[in-house]
Scaffold this active site. Sequence first.
Site, PDB file in Angstrom:
ATOM      1  N   ASN A 136       5.299   8.051  13.802  1.00 55.35           N
ATOM      2  CA  ASN A 136       5.301   7.242  15.028  1.00 55.35           C
ATOM      3  C   ASN A 136       3.894   6.861  15.452  1.00 55.35           C
ATOM      4  OD1 ASN A 136       8.047   8.325  15.069  1.00 55.35           O
ATOM      5  ND2 ASN A 136       8.096   7.201  16.998  1.00 55.35           N
ATOM      6  N   CYS A 154      13.426  11.083   7.345  1.00 53.96           N
ATOM      7  CA  CYS A 154      13.528  10.712   8.763  1.00 53.96           C
ATOM      8  C   CYS A 154      14.972  10.861   9.243  1.00 53.96           C
ATOM      9  CB  CYS A 154      13.022   9.308   8.991  1.00 53.96           C
ATOM     10  SG  CYS A 154      13.855   8.090   7.996  1.00 53.96           S
ATOM     11  N   GLU A 171       9.765   1.566  10.812  1.00 55.48           N
ATOM     12  CA  GLU A 171      10.779   2.625  10.735  1.00 55.48           C
ATOM     13  C   GLU A 171      10.045   3.953  10.831  1.00 55.48           C
ATOM     14  OE1 GLU A 171      13.873   2.390  11.061  1.00 55.48           O
ATOM     15  OE2 GLU A 171      13.895   0.214  10.888  1.00 55.48           O
ATOM     16  N   LYS A 182       0.860  -1.190   0.000  1.00 52.65           N
ATOM     17  CA  LYS A 182       0.000   0.000   0.000  1.00 52.65           C
ATOM     18  C   LYS A 182       0.887   1.227   0.000  1.00 52.65           C
ATOM     19  CE  LYS A 182      -1.772   3.150   2.694  1.00 52.65           C
ATOM     20  NZ  LYS A 182      -2.013   4.178   1.688  1.00 52.65           N
ATOM     21  N   GLU A 225       9.677  15.824  15.851  1.00 58.64           N
ATOM     22  CA  GLU A 225      10.085  15.757  14.438  1.00 58.64           C
ATOM     23  C   GLU A 225       9.273  16.782  13.647  1.00 58.64           C
ATOM     24  OE1 GLU A 225       9.010  12.225  11.998  1.00 58.64           O
ATOM     25  OE2 GLU A 225      11.095  12.284  11.348  1.00 58.64           O
ATOM     26  N   GLY A 255       2.759   4.086  13.157  1.00 64.92           N
ATOM     27  CA  GLY A 255       3.630   2.930  13.361  1.00 64.92           C
ATOM     28  C   GLY A 255       3.262   2.168  14.629  1.00 64.92           C
TER      29      GLY A 255
HETATM   30  N1  LIG Z   1       9.950   8.103   8.854  1.00 64.13           N
HETATM   31  C1  LIG Z   1       9.617   8.605   7.712  1.00 64.13           C
HETATM   32  O1  LIG Z   1      10.299   8.411   6.761  1.00 64.13           O
HETATM   33  C2  LIG Z   1       8.355   9.369   7.578  1.00 64.13           C
HETATM   34  C3  LIG Z   1       7.856  10.080   8.631  1.00 64.13           C
HETATM   35  N2  LIG Z   1       6.714  10.777   8.488  1.00 64.13           N
HETATM   36  C4  LIG Z   1       6.253  11.570   9.634  1.00 64.13           C
HETATM   37  O2  LIG Z   1       4.857  11.452   9.730  1.00 64.13           O
HETATM   38  C5  LIG Z   1       4.235  12.716   9.632  1.00 64.13           C
HETATM   39  C6  LIG Z   1       2.908  12.568   8.930  1.00 64.13           C
HETATM   40  O3  LIG Z   1       3.075  12.106   7.593  1.00 64.13           O
HETATM   41  P1  LIG Z   1       2.042  11.079   6.988  1.00 64.13           P
HETATM   42  O4  LIG Z   1       2.204  10.918   5.550  1.00 64.13           O
HETATM   43  O5  LIG Z   1       0.680  11.472   7.448  1.00 64.13           O
HETATM   44  O6  LIG Z   1       2.527   9.702   7.676  1.00 64.13           O
HETATM   45  P2  LIG Z   1       1.685   8.431   7.990  1.00 64.13           P
HETATM   46  O7  LIG Z   1       2.386   7.652   9.027  1.00 64.13           O
HETATM   47  O8  LIG Z   1       0.272   8.794   8.219  1.00 64.13           O
HETATM   48  O9  LIG Z   1       1.714   7.632   6.582  1.00 64.13           O
HETATM   49  C7  LIG Z   1       2.619   6.629   6.247  1.00 64.13           C
HETATM   50  C8  LIG Z   1       1.864   5.475   5.575  1.00 64.13           C
HETATM   51  O10 LIG Z   1       0.937   4.900   6.492  1.00 64.13           O
HETATM   52  C9  LIG Z   1      -0.383   4.922   5.946  1.00 64.13           C
HETATM   53  N3  LIG Z   1      -1.356   5.062   7.028  1.00 64.13           N
HETATM   54  C10 LIG Z   1      -1.975   6.183   7.481  1.00 64.13           C
HETATM   55  N4  LIG Z   1      -2.814   5.889   8.492  1.00 64.13           N
HETATM   56  C11 LIG Z   1      -2.731   4.552   8.695  1.00 64.13           C
HETATM   57  C12 LIG Z   1      -3.348   3.646   9.607  1.00 64.13           C
HETATM   58  N5  LIG Z   1      -4.239   4.050  10.519  1.00 64.13           N
HETATM   59  N6  LIG Z   1      -3.009   2.337   9.546  1.00 64.13           N
HETATM   60  C13 LIG Z   1      -2.113   1.892   8.652  1.00 64.13           C
HETATM   61  N7  LIG Z   1      -1.514   2.705   7.733  1.00 64.13           N
HETATM   62  C14 LIG Z   1      -1.797   4.019   7.761  1.00 64.13           C
HETATM   63  C15 LIG Z   1      -0.352   6.092   4.985  1.00 64.13           C
HETATM   64  O11 LIG Z   1      -1.411   6.017   4.056  1.00 64.13           O
HETATM   65  P3  LIG Z   1      -2.004   7.352   3.371  1.00 64.13           P
HETATM   66  O12 LIG Z   1      -0.911   7.930   2.587  1.00 64.13           O
HETATM   67  O13 LIG Z   1      -3.102   6.843   2.528  1.00 64.13           O
HETATM   68  O14 LIG Z   1      -2.455   8.225   4.494  1.00 64.13           O
HETATM   69  C16 LIG Z   1       1.029   5.909   4.372  1.00 64.13           C
HETATM   70  O15 LIG Z   1       0.998   4.886   3.417  1.00 64.13           O
HETATM   71  C17 LIG Z   1       5.257  13.586   8.935  1.00 64.13           C
HETATM   72  O16 LIG Z   1       5.103  14.920   9.240  1.00 64.13           O
HETATM   73  C18 LIG Z   1       6.541  13.028   9.473  1.00 64.13           C
HETATM   74  O17 LIG Z   1       6.822  13.588  10.721  1.00 64.13           O
HETATM   75  C19 LIG Z   1       6.038  10.774   7.313  1.00 64.13           C
HETATM   76  C20 LIG Z   1       6.480  10.084   6.223  1.00 64.13           C
HETATM   77  C21 LIG Z   1       7.719   9.344   6.276  1.00 64.13           C
HETATM   78  O1  LIG Z   2      18.402   9.271   4.263  1.00 65.00           O
HETATM   79  C1  LIG Z   2      18.003   8.386   3.527  1.00 65.00           C
HETATM   80  O2  LIG Z   2      18.579   8.092   2.482  1.00 65.00           O
HETATM   81  C2  LIG Z   2      16.793   7.557   3.898  1.00 65.00           C
HETATM   82  C3  LIG Z   2      15.782   8.334   4.656  1.00 65.00           C
HETATM   83  C4  LIG Z   2      14.564   7.561   4.954  1.00 65.00           C
HETATM   84  O3  LIG Z   2      14.554   6.362   4.961  1.00 65.00           O
HETATM   85  C5  LIG Z   2      13.305   8.243   5.253  1.00 65.00           C
HETATM   86  O4  LIG Z   2      13.283   9.471   5.313  1.00 65.00           O
HETATM   87  O5  LIG Z   2      12.293   7.538   5.411  1.00 65.00           O
END
Ligand SMILES: NC(=O)C1=CN([C@@H]2O[C@H](COP(=O)(O)OP(=O)(O)OC[C@H]3O[C@@H](n4cnc5c(N)ncnc54)[C@H](OP(=O)(O)O)[C@@H]3O)[C@@H](O)[C@H]2O)C=CC1
Ligand SMILES: O=C(O)CCC(=O)C(=O)O
Length: 487
Positions: free
Chosen positions: A235, A289, A255, A180, A390, A238
């Site tokens: 988080n 991240c 992650e 997904k 974050e 997750g």
């Molecule tokens: N560690 C990282 O690399 C990332 C961190 N983030 C952090 O998260 C914040 C919010 O970003 P956001 O895109 O909303 O991140 P989310 O954690 O909401 O989204 C990540 C993935 O999880 C899906 N998702 C959303 N809600 C659920 C749920 N209840 N159960 C299972 N899967 C779900 C999303 O789907 P959909 O897109 O359809 O909502 C997407 O595919 C950012 O500001 C940042 O701080 C965000 C992205 C990457």
């Molecule tokens: O720094 C990178 O290359 C990876 C970063 C990453 O995995 C993320 O932002 O989710």
Amino acid sequence: MTINTQNKRYLNYVNGEWIESSKNEWTENRNPANTEEVVGYVPKSSNEDLDKAVAAAKNSQKEWKKLSGDVRGKYLYKAADILESRIDEVAESMTREMGKTLPEAKGETARGVAILRYYAGEGLRKVGDVIPSTDKEALMFTTRAPLGVVGIITPWNFPVAIPIWKAAPALIYGNSIVLKPATEAAVTCAKVFECFELAGFPSGVVNMVTGPGNVIGKGIANHSDVNGITFTGSNTVGKQIGQTALARGAKYQLEMGGKNPVIVDADADLDQAVEATISGAFRSTGQKCTATSRVIVLENVYDRFKEKLVAKTNEIIVGDGLQEGVWMGPAVNERQLNTVLSYIQKGRKEGASLVIGGERLTAGSFEKGHFIQPTIFENVTTSMTIAQEEIFGPVITLMKVNTMEEALNIANDVEFGLSASIFTSNIQKMLTFIEDIDAGLVRINAESAGVELQAPFGGMKNSSSHSREQGQAAIEFFTSIKTVLTK
Ligand SMILES: NC(=O)C1=CN([C@@H]2O[C@H](COP(=O)(O)OP(=O)(O)OC[C@H]3O[C@@H](n4cnc5c(N)ncnc54)[C@H](OP(=O)(O)O)[C@@H]3O)[C@@H](O)[C@H]2O)C=CC1
Ligand SMILES: O=C(O)CCC(=O)C(=O)O
């Protein structure tokens, strides 16, 4: 350059076919640099669609796992070749859909190609060990079994690399997948699946279902036929996924966030530290991240470092990532932009001093996009919100310290532990940093962001579920060990 992403509907890929979702409802993905441009329409799928994909994955996995690693690897090599031949198209789609600059998008797509090849090669590497038995007539060894169906939930910030670094190891070790993608970047992910389709994977081995996180993502976490779930994102989500998976006994890997520090020592090469800080903090508009977020500087070099950092930040060209010369693109969407702006407001309110930036860009060509200035705060204390949470945007907090001990205490004083850098020429300080920093990625005289596909990737504390992705480490999540004794 041809635009072949616009106004097209991107379907789900299930059981070897592109199919419409049962609901026939669509999300319109727009270009964050110009919200008047529609990049494509992606399905708002239902649990019914997910069930079909999981059933196809379950069915196909029985045969897939029986193939040799060498044969499975050949599909991955083929997918890599096809993706490589389409780098320009996939990268352009990425830039249009989520905003990172075209050179970064090309780099990420090339990384996807390299990851596919790396895991294709894994098909011919060892999967177990021979262990001496206490019984001299017995042969004892380990082998590995795939989990079965792996559910993959990915974010929008690396729409090619993250789906591939989860899918490729899952597949090579004999799992089938249901992925997904983040809705925000699902067009680009569909293009990766077009490459999987052309590579000719047996029907049902690779599946993609696009839809809302709280339906399809949640559905994957809950599904009794999904044996393992790998997730990258926030988080909050997750933790929900981890709890759901744990409750039904599924394996999971998370992650999540970071609040990554950079320490600049008095004997550091300041130009190198400035370059790395800018790159770590502002590339991809800080939406990584692993992005540099807190910069902790020893007081005797603080003013010189700050002056150089501000001068370099002033040179950053913000704009549409498709345009040549643009170094930093927009925030991915309005929600993310507003989140970043609200953190900036909190920083001001809590008493931090704005050194540079801090504003949304709206004039002229910025009018139709989610643009924001690269931003630096100083006089930041560790208790402030901007030093703890974050932000996921182009914002740095500068913190002045008197000793290395104080620097390390501040660096560790957050709930996260993903990546951390130090700039120093002193070997003893490097060694102390390696030993004392709470981070899964420890970087000496190098920026906090940018991971290598052949090395383990993951964090400590609340940054991950304490597992590691990528490199040889991936085998630990995507397989179970069987210990065999034969006599
Ligand atoms: N560690 C990282 O690399 C990332 C961190 N983030 C952090 O998260 C914040 C919010 O970003 P956001 O895109 O909303 O991140 P989310 O954690 O909401 O989204 C990540 C993935 O999880 C899906 N998702 C959303 N809600 C659920 C749920 N209840 N159960 C299972 N899967 C779900 C999303 O789907 P959909 O897109 O359809 O909502 C997407 O595919 C950012 O500001 C940042 O701080 C965000 C992205 C990457
Ligand atoms: O720094 C990178 O290359 C990876 C970063 C990453 O995995 C993320 O932002 O989710």
